[in-house]
Design a protein around this motif. Structure first.
Motif, short mmCIF file in Angstrom:
data_model
loop_
_atom_site.label_atom_id
_atom_site.label_comp_id
_atom_site.label_asym_id
_atom_site.label_seq_id
_atom_site.Cartn_x
_atom_site.Cartn_y
_atom_site.Cartn_z
N LEU A 61 0.86 -1.17 0.00
CA LEU A 61 0.00 0.00 0.00
C LEU A 61 0.90 1.22 0.00
N CYS A 62 0.66 2.12 -0.92
CA CYS A 62 1.46 3.34 -1.02
C CYS A 62 0.52 4.54 -0.96
N TRP A 63 0.66 5.38 0.05
CA TRP A 63 -0.20 6.55 0.25
C TRP A 63 0.54 7.78 -0.27
N LEU A 64 -0.07 8.49 -1.21
CA LEU A 64 0.57 9.62 -1.87
C LEU A 64 -0.25 10.89 -1.66
N LEU A 65 0.44 12.01 -1.52
CA LEU A 65 -0.21 13.30 -1.28
C LEU A 65 0.13 14.27 -2.42
N VAL A 71 3.97 13.62 -7.36
CA VAL A 71 3.64 12.22 -7.06
C VAL A 71 4.74 11.28 -7.53
N GLY A 72 5.35 11.56 -8.66
CA GLY A 72 6.44 10.71 -9.15
C GLY A 72 7.59 10.65 -8.18
N ILE A 73 7.95 11.80 -7.62
CA ILE A 73 9.03 11.85 -6.62
C ILE A 73 8.64 11.02 -5.40
N GLN A 74 7.37 11.11 -4.98
CA GLN A 74 6.91 10.34 -3.83
C GLN A 74 6.97 8.84 -4.10
N VAL A 75 6.58 8.42 -5.30
CA VAL A 75 6.62 7.00 -5.65
C VAL A 75 8.06 6.50 -5.59
N VAL A 76 8.98 7.24 -6.18
CA VAL A 76 10.39 6.83 -6.21
C VAL A 76 10.95 6.77 -4.79
N GLN A 77 10.64 7.78 -3.97
CA GLN A 77 11.11 7.76 -2.57
C GLN A 77 10.56 6.56 -1.82
N ILE A 93 12.17 11.57 -14.11
CA ILE A 93 11.31 11.07 -13.03
C ILE A 93 10.26 10.10 -13.56
N LEU A 94 9.70 10.33 -14.74
CA LEU A 94 8.72 9.41 -15.29
C LEU A 94 9.34 8.03 -15.55
N ALA A 95 10.55 8.01 -16.08
CA ALA A 95 11.24 6.74 -16.34
C ALA A 95 11.59 6.04 -15.02
N GLN A 96 11.93 6.80 -13.99
CA GLN A 96 12.21 6.20 -12.68
C GLN A 96 10.95 5.54 -12.10
N VAL A 97 9.82 6.22 -12.26
CA VAL A 97 8.56 5.66 -11.77
C VAL A 97 8.24 4.37 -12.52
N GLN A 98 8.39 4.37 -13.84
CA GLN A 98 8.14 3.16 -14.64
C GLN A 98 9.07 2.02 -14.20
N TYR A 99 10.31 2.36 -13.92
CA TYR A 99 11.27 1.38 -13.41
C TYR A 99 10.73 0.75 -12.12
N CYS A 100 10.19 1.59 -11.25
CA CYS A 100 9.66 1.10 -9.96
C CYS A 100 8.46 0.20 -10.18
N TRP A 101 7.55 0.59 -11.07
CA TRP A 101 6.37 -0.24 -11.32
C TRP A 101 6.78 -1.63 -11.81
N ARG A 102 7.77 -1.69 -12.69
CA ARG A 102 8.18 -2.98 -13.25
C ARG A 102 8.86 -3.88 -12.22
N ARG A 103 9.46 -3.30 -11.20
CA ARG A 103 10.20 -4.09 -10.21
C ARG A 103 9.54 -4.11 -8.83
N PRO A 124 0.14 10.98 -15.97
CA PRO A 124 1.22 10.31 -16.70
C PRO A 124 1.89 9.17 -15.92
N TYR A 125 1.89 9.25 -14.61
CA TYR A 125 2.56 8.22 -13.80
C TYR A 125 1.78 6.91 -13.74
N PHE A 126 0.49 6.95 -14.05
CA PHE A 126 -0.37 5.78 -13.85
C PHE A 126 -0.96 5.22 -15.14
N GLN A 127 -0.53 5.72 -16.28
CA GLN A 127 -1.14 5.29 -17.54
C GLN A 127 -0.79 3.87 -17.95
N SER A 128 0.39 3.41 -17.64
CA SER A 128 0.78 2.06 -18.11
C SER A 128 1.01 1.10 -16.94
N LEU A 129 0.21 1.24 -15.91
CA LEU A 129 0.33 0.35 -14.76
C LEU A 129 -0.17 -1.05 -15.09
#
Length: 198
Positions: A61-65, A71-77, A93-103, A124-129
């Protein structure tokens, strides 16, 4: 995830069930109170859902504000601190978020975005989840085609139950006359439900 100050969660059982079903049927769901005041319980409903259904989301569970920081920075952190992921810092930052989703850790994941005011900024951060990720947003905005659970103020009976639960914790702050009137109001509601006048 924020801490809940709620002693007893009342009056939203049906909304919790509807929210769960919406999240099973859709990748993104918004808890919305479009018309009306803030404070109807959007955040608390999302929080109670996350608490009650945490076993469903064994991937985390990831809670974002969105209002406090990108939001991308929060996801990566979160991914760095909670999942020990190390997205390449030379990625944008978008590529870092995608990296996180894949792993991300295996299992279903609940991402809560609390108080979304501009969906276009977070979209943009949630389009290819992957489908195992569910996005739950609280908002006062109309988010278009995203599945929505509309939230209104509590019904009078539920509001009274909430007030009574709060009064159990601090009964000395309520004047006895106020408590008598509240109880009389509750009795009159019960009579109205069965069509009998008090």
């Amino acid at each position: 995830m924020p801490l809940s100050g709620v002693v007893e969660f009342v009056g939203r059982e049906e909304e919790l069930q509807n929210l769960h079903q919406l999240l099973q049927d859709n990748k993104q769901v918004a808890i919305a109170a479009i018309a009306g005041m803030g404070g109807v319980g959007k955040t608390e409903l999302a929080l109670q859902y996350a608490i009650q259904r945490r076993e469903t989301y064994n991937g985390g569970l990831c809670w974002l504000l969105p209002k406090t920081e990108d939001v991308g920075i929060q996801v990566v952190q979160f991914a760095r601190t909670q999942l020990d992921l190390k997205p390449p810092e030379d990625f944008d930052i978008l590529a870092q978020v995608q990296y996180c989703w894949r792993r991300w850790r295996e299992g279903d994941v609940l991402l809560v975005l609390d108080d979304v005011s501009d969906y276009e900024q977070v979209k943009p951060y949630f389009q290819s989840l992957p489908s195992r990720f569910k996005v739950l947003m609280t908002t006062r905005q109309n988010l278009g085609r995203i599945a929505k659970l509309s939230l209104d103020v509590l019904q009078p009976e539920a509001a009274l139950e909430l007030l009574k639960s709060l009064l159990k914790e601090t009964p000395d702050i309520v004047h006895p006359l106020i408590m008598q009137r509240l109880l009389a109001y509750q009795r009159s509601l019960k009579h109205m439900q069965v069509g009998v006048r008090p």
